[in-house]
Write a protein that holds these residues in place. Sequence first.
Motif, PDB file in Angstrom:
ATOM      1  N   GLY A   1       1.577   8.903  -4.204  1.00 28.41           N
ATOM      2  CA  GLY A   1       0.533   8.903  -2.856  1.00 28.41           C
ATOM      3  C   GLY A   1       0.407   7.032  -3.459  1.00 28.41           C
ATOM      4  N   GLY A   2       1.031   6.638  -3.100  1.00 29.90           N
ATOM      5  CA  GLY A   2       0.537   5.088  -2.208  1.00 29.90           C
ATOM      6  C   GLY A   2       1.399   4.181  -3.316  1.00 29.90           C
ATOM      7  N   ASN A   3       1.947   4.324  -3.779  1.00 27.48           N
ATOM      8  CA  ASN A   3       2.456   3.112  -5.177  1.00 27.48           C
ATOM      9  C   ASN A   3       4.012   2.641  -4.499  1.00 27.48           C
ATOM     10  OD1 ASN A   3       4.323   5.350  -6.023  1.00 27.48           O
ATOM     11  ND2 ASN A   3       3.208   4.536  -8.327  1.00 27.48           N
ATOM     12  N   ASN A   4       4.384   2.720  -3.246  1.00 23.34           N
ATOM     13  CA  ASN A   4       5.812   2.570  -3.130  1.00 23.34           C
ATOM     14  C   ASN A   4       5.620   1.774  -2.044  1.00 23.34           C
ATOM     15  OD1 ASN A   4       5.254   3.032   0.342  1.00 23.34           O
ATOM     16  ND2 ASN A   4       5.973   5.230  -0.156  1.00 23.34           N
ATOM     17  N   LEU A   5       6.372   0.305  -1.635  1.00 25.31           N
ATOM     18  CA  LEU A   5       6.066  -0.723  -0.648  1.00 25.31           C
ATOM     19  C   LEU A   5       6.221  -0.773   0.432  1.00 25.31           C
ATOM     20  CD1 LEU A   5       7.672  -2.874  -2.911  1.00 25.31           C
ATOM     21  CD2 LEU A   5       5.836  -2.797  -3.025  1.00 25.31           C
TER      22      LEU A   5
ATOM     23  N   PHE B   1       4.558  -3.222   3.390  1.00 27.54           N
ATOM     24  CA  PHE B   1       4.153  -4.854   3.432  1.00 27.54           C
ATOM     25  C   PHE B   1       5.696  -5.425   3.832  1.00 27.54           C
ATOM     26  CE2 PHE B   1       0.786  -2.734  -0.037  1.00 27.54           C
ATOM     27  CZ  PHE B   1       0.112  -3.602  -0.031  1.00 27.54           C
ATOM     28  N   GLU B   2       5.467  -6.716   3.967  1.00 26.60           N
ATOM     29  CA  GLU B   2       6.517  -7.943   4.352  1.00 26.60           C
ATOM     30  C   GLU B   2       6.397  -9.078   3.268  1.00 26.60           C
ATOM     31  OE1 GLU B   2       3.981  -9.987   7.878  1.00 26.60           O
ATOM     32  OE2 GLU B   2       5.372  -7.364   8.660  1.00 26.60           O
ATOM     33  N   VAL B   3       7.721  -9.548   3.222  1.00 32.00           N
ATOM     34  CA  VAL B   3       7.477 -10.948   2.832  1.00 32.00           C
ATOM     35  C   VAL B   3       6.411 -11.588   3.570  1.00 32.00           C
ATOM     36  CG1 VAL B   3       8.652 -12.469   1.608  1.00 32.00           C
ATOM     37  CG2 VAL B   3       9.463 -10.538   1.971  1.00 32.00           C
ATOM     38  N   LEU B   4       5.289 -12.390   2.490  1.00 33.11           N
ATOM     39  CA  LEU B   4       4.400 -13.494   2.978  1.00 33.11           C
ATOM     40  C   LEU B   4       4.720 -14.915   3.094  1.00 33.11           C
ATOM     41  CD1 LEU B   4       1.316 -11.695   1.998  1.00 33.11           C
ATOM     42  CD2 LEU B   4       2.407 -11.319   3.697  1.00 33.11           C
ATOM     43  N   THR B   5       4.871 -15.308   3.481  1.00 32.52           N
ATOM     44  CA  THR B   5       4.353 -17.114   3.868  1.00 32.52           C
ATOM     45  C   THR B   5       3.382 -17.514   3.479  1.00 32.52           C
ATOM     46  OG1 THR B   5       4.244 -17.513   6.444  1.00 32.52           O
ATOM     47  CG2 THR B   5       6.458 -16.690   5.722  1.00 32.52           C
ATOM     48  N   ASP B   6       3.438 -19.234   3.056  1.00 38.46           N
ATOM     49  CA  ASP B   6       2.018 -20.175   3.416  1.00 38.46           C
ATOM     50  C   ASP B   6       0.997 -19.486   4.379  1.00 38.46           C
ATOM     51  OD1 ASP B   6       2.317 -20.529   0.480  1.00 38.46           O
ATOM     52  OD2 ASP B   6       3.441 -22.254   0.620  1.00 38.46           O
TER      53      ASP B   6
END
Length: 181
Positions: A162-166, A169-174
């Motif tokens: 429960g909960g350790n997959n991604l 989430f998405e790639v973040l930029t500055d």
Amino acid sequence: MNTNEIIIPCRLSYANIWEPKQVNGTGDPKYSCCLLIKKSDTNALAAIRKAIEAIKTDPASLAKWGGKLPPKLKEPLRDGDEEKDDENYAGCWFINANANADRHPRIIDRACNEVLDQDEVYSGCYAKVKVGFFSYSASGNRGIGAGLEVIQKIRDGERLSGGNNLDGFEVLTDEDDDFLN
């Protein structure tokens, strides 16, 4: 195998099999695992019920229970549809199996080799598990328990941790650094 031991094909849940831990921070540390058994697996269920009935009629068990079968005997085989509000338990029976801290369950692969990688056997994988059923009478409770002895991983399954997959989430930029302001 002893007459009180059986091998159960199942899916592992709450697999606390690598280090002994206390339950809710109390009691002696133990290894533990919940075995999810499909209700459609009539062969496994028949073997489990036969082993439980043998414990119920065993003279040593009856002696432990004061010479007769207790009216409110706690049994290890429980109904996942009735007792758990969890989709992973739907259509399953379950058994909680334990081992004392000094009796680490053996964990093996399909070729019967010891598994050392803790990421290899986990909650959600499929296994054959050898348990030994036993009678107990402690703290006013009388019942039949399941001792966790050997776990043989059969195949991978979706992790139940429960909960350790991604997911999500998405790639973040500055430019995304200001999300807390």
